[in-house]
Design a protein around this motif. Structure first.
Motif, PDB file in Angstrom:
ATOM      1  N   ALA A  85     -41.579 -44.494  13.999  1.00  0.00           N
ATOM      2  CA  ALA A  85     -41.291 -43.202  13.363  1.00  0.00           C
ATOM      3  C   ALA A  85     -40.238 -43.344  12.275  1.00  0.00           C
ATOM      4  CB  ALA A  85     -40.833 -42.190  14.410  1.00  0.00           C
ATOM      5  N   LEU A  86     -39.264 -44.216  12.488  1.00  0.00           N
ATOM      6  CA  LEU A  86     -38.205 -44.438  11.504  1.00  0.00           C
ATOM      7  C   LEU A  86     -38.746 -45.115  10.257  1.00  0.00           C
ATOM      8  CD1 LEU A  86     -35.034 -44.551  10.932  1.00  0.00           C
ATOM      9  CD2 LEU A  86     -35.173 -46.889  11.849  1.00  0.00           C
ATOM     10  N   ALA A  87     -39.669 -46.050  10.439  1.00  0.00           N
ATOM     11  CA  ALA A  87     -40.180 -46.856   9.310  1.00  0.00           C
ATOM     12  C   ALA A  87     -41.704 -46.901   9.378  1.00  0.00           C
ATOM     13  CB  ALA A  87     -39.592 -48.257   9.361  1.00  0.00           C
ATOM     14  N   PRO A  88     -42.374 -45.832   8.958  1.00  0.00           N
ATOM     15  CA  PRO A  88     -43.839 -45.795   9.055  1.00  0.00           C
ATOM     16  C   PRO A  88     -44.538 -46.836   8.192  1.00  0.00           C
ATOM     17  CG  PRO A  88     -42.996 -43.895   7.839  1.00  0.00           C
ATOM     18  CD  PRO A  88     -41.817 -44.566   8.464  1.00  0.00           C
ATOM     19  N   GLY A  89     -43.844 -47.423   7.233  1.00  0.00           N
ATOM     20  CA  GLY A  89     -44.445 -48.461   6.394  1.00  0.00           C
ATOM     21  C   GLY A  89     -44.179 -49.870   6.870  1.00  0.00           C
ATOM     22  N   PHE A  90     -43.725 -50.015   8.137  1.00  0.00           N
ATOM     23  CA  PHE A  90     -43.362 -51.339   8.657  1.00  0.00           C
ATOM     24  C   PHE A  90     -44.597 -52.120   9.088  1.00  0.00           C
ATOM     25  CE2 PHE A  90     -42.098 -53.783  12.597  1.00  0.00           C
ATOM     26  CZ  PHE A  90     -41.498 -54.831  11.913  1.00  0.00           C
ATOM     27  N   THR A  91     -44.640 -53.393   8.683  1.00  0.00           N
ATOM     28  CA  THR A  91     -45.687 -54.320   9.102  1.00  0.00           C
ATOM     29  C   THR A  91     -45.030 -55.627   9.520  1.00  0.00           C
ATOM     30  OG1 THR A  91     -47.308 -53.394   7.556  1.00  0.00           O
ATOM     31  CG2 THR A  91     -47.739 -55.611   8.372  1.00  0.00           C
ATOM     32  N   HIS A  92     -45.553 -56.237  10.584  1.00  0.00           N
ATOM     33  CA  HIS A  92     -45.056 -57.574  10.910  1.00  0.00           C
ATOM     34  C   HIS A  92     -46.209 -58.486  11.289  1.00  0.00           C
ATOM     35  CE1 HIS A  92     -45.281 -56.050  15.080  1.00  0.00           C
ATOM     36  NE2 HIS A  92     -45.278 -57.316  15.464  1.00  0.00           N
ATOM     37  N   VAL A  93     -46.029 -59.760  10.957  1.00  0.00           N
ATOM     38  CA  VAL A  93     -46.977 -60.804  11.308  1.00  0.00           C
ATOM     39  C   VAL A  93     -46.213 -61.846  12.108  1.00  0.00           C
ATOM     40  CG1 VAL A  93     -48.589 -62.551  10.470  1.00  0.00           C
ATOM     41  CG2 VAL A  93     -48.301 -60.425   9.193  1.00  0.00           C
ATOM     42  N   LEU A 145     -45.061 -59.133  22.092  1.00  0.00           N
ATOM     43  CA  LEU A 145     -44.214 -58.516  21.079  1.00  0.00           C
ATOM     44  C   LEU A 145     -44.584 -57.048  20.982  1.00  0.00           C
ATOM     45  CD1 LEU A 145     -44.632 -61.230  18.305  1.00  0.00           C
ATOM     46  CD2 LEU A 145     -42.561 -60.863  19.627  1.00  0.00           C
ATOM     47  N   THR A 146     -43.604 -56.158  21.126  1.00  0.00           N
ATOM     48  CA  THR A 146     -43.891 -54.729  21.041  1.00  0.00           C
ATOM     49  C   THR A 146     -42.900 -54.049  20.107  1.00  0.00           C
ATOM     50  OG1 THR A 146     -42.515 -54.259  22.996  1.00  0.00           O
ATOM     51  CG2 THR A 146     -44.869 -54.612  23.367  1.00  0.00           C
ATOM     52  N   VAL A 147     -43.358 -52.984  19.454  1.00  0.00           N
ATOM     53  CA  VAL A 147     -42.526 -52.167  18.571  1.00  0.00           C
ATOM     54  C   VAL A 147     -42.509 -50.762  19.140  1.00  0.00           C
ATOM     55  CG1 VAL A 147     -42.228 -51.272  16.227  1.00  0.00           C
ATOM     56  CG2 VAL A 147     -43.161 -53.572  16.572  1.00  0.00           C
ATOM     57  N   SER A 148     -41.316 -50.218  19.363  1.00  0.00           N
ATOM     58  CA  SER A 148     -41.207 -48.903  20.000  1.00  0.00           C
ATOM     59  C   SER A 148     -41.665 -47.795  19.055  1.00  0.00           C
ATOM     60  CB  SER A 148     -39.770 -48.638  20.433  1.00  0.00           C
ATOM     61  OG  SER A 148     -38.952 -48.365  19.301  1.00  0.00           O
ATOM     62  N   ASP A 149     -42.077 -46.685  19.644  1.00  0.00           N
ATOM     63  CA  ASP A 149     -42.490 -45.526  18.849  1.00  0.00           C
ATOM     64  C   ASP A 149     -41.343 -45.004  17.991  1.00  0.00           C
ATOM     65  OD1 ASP A 149     -45.017 -45.661  19.925  1.00  0.00           O
ATOM     66  OD2 ASP A 149     -44.665 -44.112  21.438  1.00  0.00           O
ATOM     67  N   ASP A 150     -40.109 -45.129  18.490  1.00  0.00           N
ATOM     68  CA  ASP A 150     -38.945 -44.663  17.720  1.00  0.00           C
ATOM     69  C   ASP A 150     -38.787 -45.466  16.426  1.00  0.00           C
ATOM     70  OD1 ASP A 150     -38.330 -42.758  19.564  1.00  0.00           O
ATOM     71  OD2 ASP A 150     -36.740 -43.901  20.543  1.00  0.00           O
ATOM     72  N   VAL A 151     -39.036 -46.766  16.496  1.00  0.00           N
ATOM     73  CA  VAL A 151     -38.941 -47.595  15.296  1.00  0.00           C
ATOM     74  C   VAL A 151     -40.090 -47.284  14.349  1.00  0.00           C
ATOM     75  CG1 VAL A 151     -39.021 -49.958  14.408  1.00  0.00           C
ATOM     76  CG2 VAL A 151     -37.656 -49.435  16.447  1.00  0.00           C
ATOM     77  N   ARG A 185     -51.024 -64.334  14.230  1.00  0.00           N
ATOM     78  CA  ARG A 185     -51.574 -63.067  14.719  1.00  0.00           C
ATOM     79  C   ARG A 185     -51.878 -62.139  13.560  1.00  0.00           C
ATOM     80  NH1 ARG A 185     -47.725 -61.601  19.922  1.00  0.00           N
ATOM     81  NH2 ARG A 185     -47.457 -63.748  20.686  1.00  0.00           N
ATOM     82  N   ALA A 186     -52.834 -61.262  13.765  1.00  0.00           N
ATOM     83  CA  ALA A 186     -53.173 -60.290  12.740  1.00  0.00           C
ATOM     84  C   ALA A 186     -51.985 -59.381  12.474  1.00  0.00           C
ATOM     85  CB  ALA A 186     -54.377 -59.457  13.180  1.00  0.00           C
ATOM     86  N   PRO A 187     -51.820 -58.913  11.252  1.00  0.00           N
ATOM     87  CA  PRO A 187     -50.700 -58.011  10.942  1.00  0.00           C
ATOM     88  C   PRO A 187     -50.728 -56.768  11.819  1.00  0.00           C
ATOM     89  CG  PRO A 187     -51.820 -58.717   8.937  1.00  0.00           C
ATOM     90  CD  PRO A 187     -52.676 -59.155  10.078  1.00  0.00           C
ATOM     91  N   GLU A 188     -49.548 -56.338  12.267  1.00  0.00           N
ATOM     92  CA  GLU A 188     -49.419 -55.098  13.023  1.00  0.00           C
ATOM     93  C   GLU A 188     -48.614 -54.128  12.186  1.00  0.00           C
ATOM     94  OE1 GLU A 188     -48.206 -55.345  17.061  1.00  0.00           O
ATOM     95  OE2 GLU A 188     -49.247 -57.241  17.410  1.00  0.00           O
ATOM     96  N   SER A 189     -49.226 -53.004  11.894  1.00  0.00           N
ATOM     97  CA  SER A 189     -48.614 -52.030  10.985  1.00  0.00           C
ATOM     98  C   SER A 189     -48.378 -50.717  11.705  1.00  0.00           C
ATOM     99  CB  SER A 189     -49.510 -51.797   9.776  1.00  0.00           C
ATOM    100  OG  SER A 189     -48.980 -50.786   8.952  1.00  0.00           O
ATOM    101  N   SER A 190     -47.294 -50.018  11.300  1.00  0.00           N
ATOM    102  CA  SER A 190     -47.018 -48.691  11.853  1.00  0.00           C
ATOM    103  C   SER A 190     -47.464 -47.600  10.899  1.00  0.00           C
ATOM    104  CB  SER A 190     -45.521 -48.544  12.148  1.00  0.00           C
ATOM    105  OG  SER A 190     -44.741 -48.754  10.994  1.00  0.00           O
ATOM    106  N   ALA A 191     -48.134 -47.991   9.802  1.00  0.00           N
ATOM    107  CA  ALA A 191     -48.591 -46.994   8.825  1.00  0.00           C
ATOM    108  C   ALA A 191     -49.750 -46.183   9.402  1.00  0.00           C
ATOM    109  CB  ALA A 191     -49.028 -47.693   7.558  1.00  0.00           C
TER     110      ALA A 191
END
Length: 237
Positions: free
Chosen positions: A13-21, A5-11, A231-237
């Motif tokens: 940047a759009l949502a720096p407070g995004f976290t997914h588990v 599972l990957t989250v792009s840098d563009d996403v 899986r451990a939470p992955e955050s873009s913050a």
């Protein structure tokens, strides 16, 4: 084998407070909706009402701070959040209405119950139907999204810049978590699934983690012996 599972840098940047588990589960047992799953959905609706301080039925839950954050992000990538609601808000609106929550199948009912109770978008995908890994990206507008319209299979394309989940075969969910495609949906034949819980600030990461633990526990209860990994939470913050 662990699903990538990957989250792009563009996403990010759009949502720096995004976290997914993510929860990956193998050896699941699915089937039609049953009384136990229905009771969980009814309880989730009651938990939602308590969370919203007894807000009257039929009132829209979009003023909740977490739902408001999702609306802001939807607007940022060009979607109208009043027309295309994130999955948690759409379910919550149904839970507070006379229509009530839909009954789909047991696995879907379990994750919908957790989504409503915590006001967190939750999705489930059949791992055996996923082609390669899953990626959260901003679409070019050329990607294929295979869906069904009027009983017939049809191919749509996301808007340029729209946030979508996709795999090597195309888009699996449009507008982040708004509409899932039928190809990777959990069916009564599903035995391996990945469940994604997604949140934005100001929701604490601890709450997303607690919701994931609750869902993992339900999966274990309803599929004894299943191999379930959170899986451990992955955050873009």
């Amino acid at each position: 084998m662990t699903l990538t599972l990957t989250v792009s840098d563009d996403v990010r940047a759009l949502a720096p407070g995004f976290t997914h588990v993510a929860i990956e589960a193998h050896g699941l047992v699915n089937g039609p909706s049953n009384e136990a799953g229905s009771a969980l959905l009814d309880d989730a609706a009651r938990r939602l009402a308590a969370r919203l301080d007894g807000r009257a039925p039929h009132e829209d839950p979009h003023e909740d701070p977490h739902m408001a954050a999702w609306r802001q992000v939807y607007t940022a990538f060009g979607s109208k959040p009043s027309r295309t609601r994130n999955s948690a808000e759409a379910l919550a609106k149904r839970a507070l209405s006379d229509a009530g929550l839909p009954r789909i199948n047991l696995l879907v009912d379990l994750y919908n119950a957790v989504s409503v109770a915590h006001l967190i978008p939750v999705g489930g995908e059949d791992i055996d139907r996923i082609d390669g890994g899953m990626r959260l990206i901003r679409a070019t507008g050329r990607e294929d999204f295979v869906t069904v319209s009027g009983g017939e299979e049809t191919v749509e394309h996301p808007d340029a810049g729209e946030v979508v989940w996709c795999d090597d075969a195309g888009v699996t969910c449009r507008r982040w978590n708004w509409r899932q495609g039928p190809r990777t949906r959990l069916t009564e034949k599903t035995t391996s699934g990945v469940f994604l819980l997604e949140s934005l600030a100001p929701m604490p990461v601890a709450e997303v983690t607690a919701a994931a633990a609750e869902l993992a526990g339900l999966l274990a209860d309803f599929s004894p012996g299943a191999d379930i990994a959170v899986r451990a939470p992955e955050s873009s913050a």
